[in-house]
Design an enzyme around this catalytic site. Structure first.
Site, PDB file in Angstrom:
ATOM      1  CD  GLU A 172       0.250  -1.176   3.058  1.00  0.00           C
ATOM      2  OE1 GLU A 172       0.361  -2.157   2.380  1.00  0.00           O
ATOM      3  OE2 GLU A 172       0.473  -1.352   4.305  1.00  0.00           O
ATOM      4  CG  ASP A 228     -15.909  17.561   4.397  1.00  0.00           C
ATOM      5  OD1 ASP A 228     -15.360  17.567   3.230  1.00  0.00           O
ATOM      6  OD2 ASP A 228     -15.213  17.829   5.479  1.00  0.00           O
ATOM      7  CE  LYS A 369     -11.580  18.269   2.985  1.00  0.00           C
ATOM      8  NZ  LYS A 369     -12.423  18.897   4.215  1.00  0.00           N
TER       9      LYS A 369
END
Ligand code: XMP
Length: 513
Positions: A172, A228, A369
């Site tokens: 990763e 957001d 995000k």
């Protein structure tokens, strides 16, 4: 949200666990992180397409080290163990794990001797990223050895019949050259997932679910103008139209014209029903004489809740509260380092539901995000708006060190406006994670014309970051800094000195309070 296919990640405390989820989602497959002892029945119910066991900081034989329920290896669901996860697989199938003489940290070269489905088409001798203290010294039963590195003779193993794979390195992290391919091999070739986790699919499904949940009732949301809450409001409006009421509280701690522009944009372009509350005086009165940063934050948070509640009570039949909660706030992480301390009390609308009889709707509970930004683009929000730098809930109050006064706010608004406009016109706004000015509670001597001045000092801050957890100061071209400094000192009465903050986070934080 219901997902047709999910890759389940069980977290054993690695600092990279969230990254695994992000990488898989980047490949357009939904993935979710859960704590290592996530209930087996829940796993069966979820029926994931694959399970990934993350890395972790402990040794598997250490006291209190997190363990896995070995039944997960017999559910017929493919499993990939990474680092600590590999060691758990080994221990479940009678292999042996022992402490290495030296902790292996950093780059290594992988020597592949068997291209398992996991290592299919992976470049031999490519760089992999290691971070482990223990290593496998005896192969687990039923597994084949697929790869080694100089320090890890058993670096990749597989049992193709059972579809269980283990690797010692971290696919990763970006340093592992073929990491993405390895994760894709697992997700697509082994688990058989399809790449259909896209913003458009998310939006369609979210709208359907919001409609079903809300029915004919009303929902309310606090619209701060941040990415957001804005994207959440537009999505909700798409789902339930007029049944959505947005409340924008102008705390008086906002940037120049910000409140006005936000309300205008959402009313004109999105037809949102916005209640605009000018509460600057109320906030300022409560803040008078308070200079402790935490007290300032608490006062603002509480006042915000008070005002929001007052507005909500004016409407009948509001049954839902919309919050822009993001996934990193939700993930239940493994605590291996003991208790965490509060560095700063972050202000958002948390706490409201306890006091008010409303059900929560958190459309982005599962999103990172950058995924919210992608949804914002898909919903047609302007790019300028989506790329805006983050702005803290308490606003300029935490950028005026010490006591907050109206005259300081007005001064800082002018400075901030000049600073941000200069950054934009230099074409570097998007390179910077966040830029802002801070008004210091000290004065310094200067000279203007023939006269001595004794005026305020402004600190400029600009940082680069990917998630605000760590940050580095931005390396400005000095000519740009010079221009900004000149414009501020010439243009804003009351400022005679500008300094630039060159601290990184940690040990500093991004905001000064
Ligand atoms: P720090 O200063 O802790 O900030 O390094 C990390 C990021 O969080 C933002 N920040 C806030 N955001 N409410 C918010 O919504 C808050 O109370 C708050 N305080 C800090 C900060 O601007 C940075 O992006």
């Amino acid at each position: 949200m219901e997902h047709k296919q999910t890759v389940l990640i069980l977290d054993f405390g690695s600092q990279f666990t969230q990254l695994i989820a992000r990488r898989i989602r980047e490949s357009k497959v939904y993935s979710e992180v859960h704590i290592h002892n996530f209930d087996l029945e829940k796993i069966k119910e979820m029926n994931p397409s694959g399970i990934i066991l993350s890395g972790g900081p402990m040794g598997i034989y250490e006291e209190d080290s997190p363990q896995v329920n070995n039944e997960i290896f017999h559910l017929g669901i493919p499993v990939l163990g990474i680092c600590y996860g590999l060691q758990l697989i080994s221990s479940a199938f009678n292999g042996k794990v022992e402490p290495a003489e030296h902790r292996e940290y950093g780059k290594a070269h992988i020597k592949i001797n068997n291209e398992s489905s996991l290592l299919n088409n992976v470049k031999n001798d490519s760089v992999v990223w290691m971070s482990h203290g223990d290593y496998l010294t005896k192969m687990p039963e039923g597994f084949g050895l697929d790869a080694a590195t100089d320090n890890s003779p058993i670096c990749a193993i597989s049992n193709e019949d059972k579809k269980i794979y283990g690797i010692q390195f971290h696919p990763e992290v970006a340093h592992t050259e073929e990491g993405k391919k390895i994760l894709n091999n697992f997700v697509f070739n082994v688990c058989g997932c399809k790449a259909d986790w896209t913003p458009q699919n998310f939006i369609n499904q979210a709208i359907e679910e919001i409609k079903n949940k809300v029915g004919g009732k009303k929902a309310i949301c606090a619209l701060s103008g941040g990415v957001d809450s804005s994207v959440a409001a537009v999505l909700m409006h798409k789902a339930i139209g007029e049944q959505l009421i947005c409340v924008h509280v102008d705390t008086g701690m906002m940037r120049k014209n910000e409140s006005r522009d936000i309300a205008k944009m959402f009313e004109e372009n999105y037809n949102l029903h916005i209640i605009h509350i000018d509460a600057a005086d109320r906030f300022l009165t409560k803040l008078a004489g308070i200079d402790d940063p935490e007290k300032k934050r608490k006062i603002i948070g509480n006042m915000f809740i008070e005002i929001f509640e007052e507005e909500a009570l004016k409407f009948d039949g509001i049954k839902f509260l919309v919050q822009g909660t993001l996934y990193p706030d939700v993930i239940e992480s493994v605590s291996v380092k003991g208790k965490s301390v509060t560095i700063k009390t972050h202000h958002n609308v948390g706490g409201l539901p306890e006091k008010m009889d409303m059900q929560l709707i958190e459309p982005f509970r599962e999103l990172f995000k950058d995924e919210v930004r992608a949804i914002g683009y898909e919903l047609g929000l302007p790019s300028d708006f989506i790329k805006r730098h983050p702005f803290p809930g308490p606003g300029l109050a935490v950028r005026i060190l010490g006591d907050v006064k109206k005259e300081y706010l007005d001064l800082l608004r002018e400075v901030d406006d000049i600073y941000i406009n200069e950054i934009k016109s230099a074409g570097i706004y998007d390179e910077i994670w966040q830029a802002f000015a801070v008004l210091l509670p000290i004065k310094s001597v200067g000279v203007m014309g023939d006269a001595r001045t004794y005026e305020n000092v402004i600190a400029l801050r600009a940082v680069t970051s990917t998630d605000a957890m760590t940050a580095d100061w931005y390396r400005f071209n000095p000519d740009i800094l010079e221009k900004i400094s000149n414009k501020i000192i010439r243009g804003v009465k009351g400022v005679n000195r500008v300094v630039y903050d060159i601290s990184s986070k940690p040990p500093s934080t991004i905001e000064w309070e």
